[in-house]
Scaffold this active site. Structure first.
Site, PDB file in Angstrom:
ATOM      1  N   ASP A  44       0.821  -1.210   0.000  1.00 11.78           N
ATOM      2  CA  ASP A  44       0.000   0.000   0.000  1.00 11.78           C
ATOM      3  C   ASP A  44       0.859   1.265   0.000  1.00 11.78           C
ATOM      4  O   ASP A  44       1.950   1.281   0.569  1.00 11.78           O
ATOM      5  CB  ASP A  44      -0.893  -0.036   1.254  1.00 11.78           C
ATOM      6  CG  ASP A  44      -2.008   0.990   1.195  1.00 11.78           C
ATOM      7  OD1 ASP A  44      -2.297   1.502   0.099  1.00 11.78           O
ATOM      8  OD2 ASP A  44      -2.587   1.286   2.249  1.00 11.78           O
ATOM      9  N   GLY A  45       0.320   2.302  -0.609  1.00  9.93           N
ATOM     10  CA  GLY A  45       0.970   3.619  -0.534  1.00  9.93           C
ATOM     11  C   GLY A  45       1.568   4.092  -1.849  1.00  9.93           C
ATOM     12  O   GLY A  45       2.228   5.141  -1.883  1.00  9.93           O
ATOM     13  N   GLY A 104       0.064   5.330  -4.471  1.00  9.88           N
ATOM     14  CA  GLY A 104      -0.557   6.579  -4.914  1.00  9.88           C
ATOM     15  C   GLY A 104       0.023   7.772  -4.166  1.00  9.88           C
ATOM     16  O   GLY A 104       0.365   8.798  -4.772  1.00  9.88           O
ATOM     17  N   ARG A 105       0.154   7.630  -2.841  1.00 11.82           N
ATOM     18  CA  ARG A 105       0.699   8.742  -2.040  1.00 11.82           C
ATOM     19  C   ARG A 105       2.170   8.997  -2.379  1.00 11.82           C
ATOM     20  O   ARG A 105       2.629  10.122  -2.401  1.00 11.82           O
ATOM     21  CB  ARG A 105       0.544   8.438  -0.542  1.00 11.82           C
ATOM     22  CG  ARG A 105      -0.853   8.760  -0.020  1.00 11.82           C
ATOM     23  CD  ARG A 105      -1.128   8.114   1.290  1.00 11.82           C
ATOM     24  NE  ARG A 105      -1.410   6.696   1.120  1.00 11.82           N
ATOM     25  CZ  ARG A 105      -1.522   5.838   2.115  1.00 11.82           C
ATOM     26  NH1 ARG A 105      -1.343   6.242   3.355  1.00 11.82           N
ATOM     27  NH2 ARG A 105      -1.799   4.578   1.876  1.00 11.82           N
ATOM     28  N   TRP A 106       2.891   7.937  -2.663  1.00  6.05           N
ATOM     29  CA  TRP A 106       4.306   8.070  -3.052  1.00  6.05           C
ATOM     30  C   TRP A 106       4.404   8.931  -4.311  1.00  6.05           C
ATOM     31  O   TRP A 106       5.239   9.823  -4.406  1.00  6.05           O
ATOM     32  CB  TRP A 106       4.881   6.674  -3.299  1.00  6.05           C
ATOM     33  CG  TRP A 106       6.342   6.616  -3.610  1.00  6.05           C
ATOM     34  CD1 TRP A 106       7.363   6.455  -2.709  1.00  6.05           C
ATOM     35  CD2 TRP A 106       6.956   6.706  -4.907  1.00  6.05           C
ATOM     36  NE1 TRP A 106       8.567   6.427  -3.367  1.00  6.05           N
ATOM     37  CE2 TRP A 106       8.347   6.586  -4.713  1.00  6.05           C
ATOM     38  CE3 TRP A 106       6.464   6.864  -6.197  1.00  6.05           C
ATOM     39  CZ2 TRP A 106       9.255   6.623  -5.776  1.00  6.05           C
ATOM     40  CZ3 TRP A 106       7.363   6.912  -7.254  1.00  6.05           C
ATOM     41  CH2 TRP A 106       8.747   6.802  -7.042  1.00  6.05           C
ATOM     42  N   ARG A 163      -0.394   8.674 -10.557  1.00  8.66           N
ATOM     43  CA  ARG A 163      -0.491   7.493  -9.691  1.00  8.66           C
ATOM     44  C   ARG A 163       0.146   6.272 -10.345  1.00  8.66           C
ATOM     45  O   ARG A 163       0.723   5.419  -9.677  1.00  8.66           O
ATOM     46  CB  ARG A 163      -1.952   7.198  -9.354  1.00  8.66           C
ATOM     47  CG  ARG A 163      -2.577   8.241  -8.430  1.00  8.66           C
ATOM     48  CD  ARG A 163      -4.045   7.938  -8.190  1.00  8.66           C
ATOM     49  NE  ARG A 163      -4.218   6.658  -7.524  1.00  8.66           N
ATOM     50  CZ  ARG A 163      -4.131   6.463  -6.211  1.00  8.66           C
ATOM     51  NH1 ARG A 163      -3.868   7.470  -5.411  1.00  8.66           N
ATOM     52  NH2 ARG A 163      -4.309   5.263  -5.691  1.00  8.66           N
ATOM     53  N   HIS A 208       2.625   3.135  -8.966  1.00  7.16           N
ATOM     54  CA  HIS A 208       2.443   1.685  -9.118  1.00  7.16           C
ATOM     55  C   HIS A 208       3.683   1.062  -9.788  1.00  7.16           C
ATOM     56  O   HIS A 208       4.072  -0.051  -9.455  1.00  7.16           O
ATOM     57  CB  HIS A 208       1.187   1.385  -9.936  1.00  7.16           C
ATOM     58  CG  HIS A 208      -0.074   1.749  -9.206  1.00  7.16           C
ATOM     59  ND1 HIS A 208      -0.305   1.388  -7.895  1.00  7.16           N
ATOM     60  CD2 HIS A 208      -1.174   2.457  -9.591  1.00  7.16           C
ATOM     61  CE1 HIS A 208      -1.486   1.853  -7.505  1.00  7.16           C
ATOM     62  NE2 HIS A 208      -2.024   2.514  -8.514  1.00  7.16           N
ATOM     63  N   SER A 240      -7.191  -5.881  -5.580  1.00  7.72           N
ATOM     64  CA  SER A 240      -8.313  -6.440  -4.815  1.00  7.72           C
ATOM     65  C   SER A 240      -9.590  -6.444  -5.651  1.00  7.72           C
ATOM     66  O   SER A 240      -9.678  -5.753  -6.679  1.00  7.72           O
ATOM     67  CB  SER A 240      -8.532  -5.625  -3.532  1.00  7.72           C
ATOM     68  OG  SER A 240      -9.234  -4.439  -3.831  1.00  7.72           O
ATOM     69  N   ASN A 243     -10.669  -2.992  -6.222  1.00  9.72           N
ATOM     70  CA  ASN A 243      -9.854  -2.031  -6.978  1.00  9.72           C
ATOM     71  C   ASN A 243     -10.418  -1.690  -8.359  1.00  9.72           C
ATOM     72  O   ASN A 243     -10.012  -0.704  -8.973  1.00  9.72           O
ATOM     73  CB  ASN A 243      -8.404  -2.524  -7.124  1.00  9.72           C
ATOM     74  CG  ASN A 243      -7.599  -2.431  -5.843  1.00  9.72           C
ATOM     75  OD1 ASN A 243      -6.661  -3.199  -5.619  1.00  9.72           O
ATOM     76  ND2 ASN A 243      -7.935  -1.478  -4.981  1.00  9.72           N
ATOM     77  N   LEU A 247      -6.879  -4.820   7.516  1.00  9.02           N
ATOM     78  CA  LEU A 247      -6.597  -5.954   6.625  1.00  9.02           C
ATOM     79  C   LEU A 247      -7.139  -5.738   5.215  1.00  9.02           C
ATOM     80  O   LEU A 247      -6.671  -6.401   4.267  1.00  9.02           O
ATOM     81  CB  LEU A 247      -7.187  -7.247   7.190  1.00  9.02           C
ATOM     82  CG  LEU A 247      -6.390  -7.902   8.311  1.00  9.02           C
ATOM     83  CD1 LEU A 247      -7.120  -9.125   8.832  1.00  9.02           C
ATOM     84  CD2 LEU A 247      -4.994  -8.306   7.822  1.00  9.02           C
TER      85      LEU A 247
HETATM   86  C1  FPP Z   1      -2.178   0.130  -3.193  1.00  8.18           C
HETATM   87  O1  FPP Z   1      -1.638   1.442  -3.182  1.00  8.18           O
HETATM   88  C2  FPP Z   1      -1.583  -0.607  -4.278  1.00  8.18           C
HETATM   89  C3  FPP Z   1      -2.275  -1.184  -5.314  1.00  8.18           C
HETATM   90  C4  FPP Z   1      -3.733  -1.122  -5.430  1.00  8.18           C
HETATM   91  C5  FPP Z   1      -1.560  -1.885  -6.406  1.00  8.18           C
HETATM   92  C6  FPP Z   1      -0.389  -2.699  -5.971  1.00  8.18           C
HETATM   93  C7  FPP Z   1       0.293  -3.193  -7.165  1.00  8.18           C
HETATM   94  C8  FPP Z   1       1.610  -3.194  -7.364  1.00  8.18           C
HETATM   95  C9  FPP Z   1       2.585  -2.785  -6.352  1.00  8.18           C
HETATM   96  C10 FPP Z   1       2.117  -3.714  -8.655  1.00  8.18           C
HETATM   97  C11 FPP Z   1       2.524  -5.153  -8.437  1.00  8.18           C
HETATM   98  C12 FPP Z   1       2.868  -5.786  -9.686  1.00  8.18           C
HETATM   99  C13 FPP Z   1       2.828  -7.113  -9.836  1.00  8.18           C
HETATM  100  C14 FPP Z   1       3.210  -7.717 -11.117  1.00  8.18           C
HETATM  101  C15 FPP Z   1       2.378  -8.011  -8.774  1.00  8.18           C
HETATM  102  P1  FPP Z   1      -2.609   2.676  -3.389  1.00  8.18           P
HETATM  103  O2  FPP Z   1      -2.689   2.993  -4.825  1.00  8.18           O
HETATM  104  O3  FPP Z   1      -3.924   2.392  -2.736  1.00  8.18           O
HETATM  105  O4  FPP Z   1      -1.852   3.802  -2.621  1.00  8.18           O
HETATM  106  P2  FPP Z   1      -2.509   5.054  -1.863  1.00  8.18           P
HETATM  107  O5  FPP Z   1      -3.262   4.464  -0.701  1.00  8.18           O
HETATM  108  O6  FPP Z   1      -1.309   5.839  -1.461  1.00  8.18           O
HETATM  109  O7  FPP Z   1      -3.370   5.750  -2.859  1.00  8.18           O
END
Ligand code: FPP
Length: 247
Positions: A27-28, A30-32, A40, A44, A72, A75, A202
């Site tokens: 997680d994180g 998007g904020r990164w 965003r 990813h 998820s 998502n 979770l």
């Molecule tokens: C949550 O961060 C992250 C996701 C919904 C996507 C996670 C996917 C990856 C890291 C790519 C993985 C690649 C493979 C091939 C497995 P967020 O977008 O919710 O972050 P935020 O809460 O800061 O907005």
């Protein structure tokens, strides 16, 4: 529940217990990206790169099962542009990074309803599962279009179908048997679940399997989560007393 702000570094001492099964909620991203005034999708991409690094590291320190939450069941409600960017990343990474894992003896499995993905992505998923099936090292479970509730409903339907077909009796159902109808059938439950980014929940991840998992949270965004932080999670885990409901 632990909450870690400081980044950790250094070697793992020999005395630590390496959890057999680790789950990670990545997680994180998007904020990164927002912190850097980037789209965003760039977050990813950085998250996917880090997924590669941490997966390789987990395998090297002796983790037997690693389950990462990549997408998820909820998502899909994100803007189409973001969902498309994620699908593109999955495709690229399945093609490239997962080949690296195969060099490292990692077996890749997918948990979740992959029937919702494009035919191209599904073909790639199938190819990666088949090609890595003989691998004997760490099992990497990629949770894609995964939701814990969805998984339980699916498992209940599978069991009910077998009852209807006369193959099972309702009275046979036990927690152990229900586990066999889940995507993770045959695998040990997660010992440790790590969630970076500061959120402490979770989010529908391994709801059944995580009943006795130790939860470790970090106030670090996933793309910044380093191998030293993974070490720190293992150190914290090693200090926990697990009682599984006993005394
Ligand atoms: C949550 O961060 C992250 C996701 C919904 C996507 C996670 C996917 C990856 C890291 C790519 C993985 C690649 C493979 C091939 C497995 P967020 O977008 O919710 O972050 P935020 O809460 O800061 O907005």
């Amino acid at each position: 529940m632990f909450f870690r702000k400081k980044k950790a570094s250094g070697e793992l001492p020999a005395a630590v217990t390496i959890p057999a099964h680790v789950g990670i909620i990545m997680d994180g991203n998007g904020r990164w990206a927002k912190q850097r005034r980037l789209p965003r999708s760039a977050g990813h991409r950085a998250g996917a790169q880090n997924f590669r690094t941490i997966t390789r590291y987990a395998s090297r320190v002796g983790v037997k099962y690693l389950t990462v939450y990549a997408f998820s069941t909820e998502n899909w409600s994100r803007p189409a542009e973001e969902v498309n960017a994620l699908m593109g990343l999955f495709k690229d990474y399945l093609e490239e990074a997962l080949r690296d894992f195969m060099d490292e003896n990692i077996r890749v499995r997918f948990i979740g309803d992959v029937s919702a993905f494009s035919p191209e992505l599904r073909a790639l998923i199938h190819e990666v599962e088949e090609a890595s099936a003989p691998k004997t090292g760490m099992v990497l479970n990629l949770a894609m279009n995964y939701g814990g509730r969805d998984e339980l409903v699916r498992g209940a339907k599978l069991f009910a179908g077998e009852v209807k077909a006369g193959k099972r009796e309702p009275e046979e159902l036990t927690p152990e048997l229900l586990s066999q109808y889940l995507y993770t059938a045959g695998q040990p439950d997660p010992d440790l679940i790590i969630r970076p980014s500061g959120e402490q929940r979770l989010s529908n991840f391994l709801l059944w399997q995580g009943a006795y998992a130790e939860l470790v949270y970090f106030d670090i965004l996933w793309p910044d989560f380093k191998t030293g932080d993974f070490d720190e999670a293992i150190r914290i885990y090693s200090q926990r007393q697990r009682r599984f409901g006993g005394v």
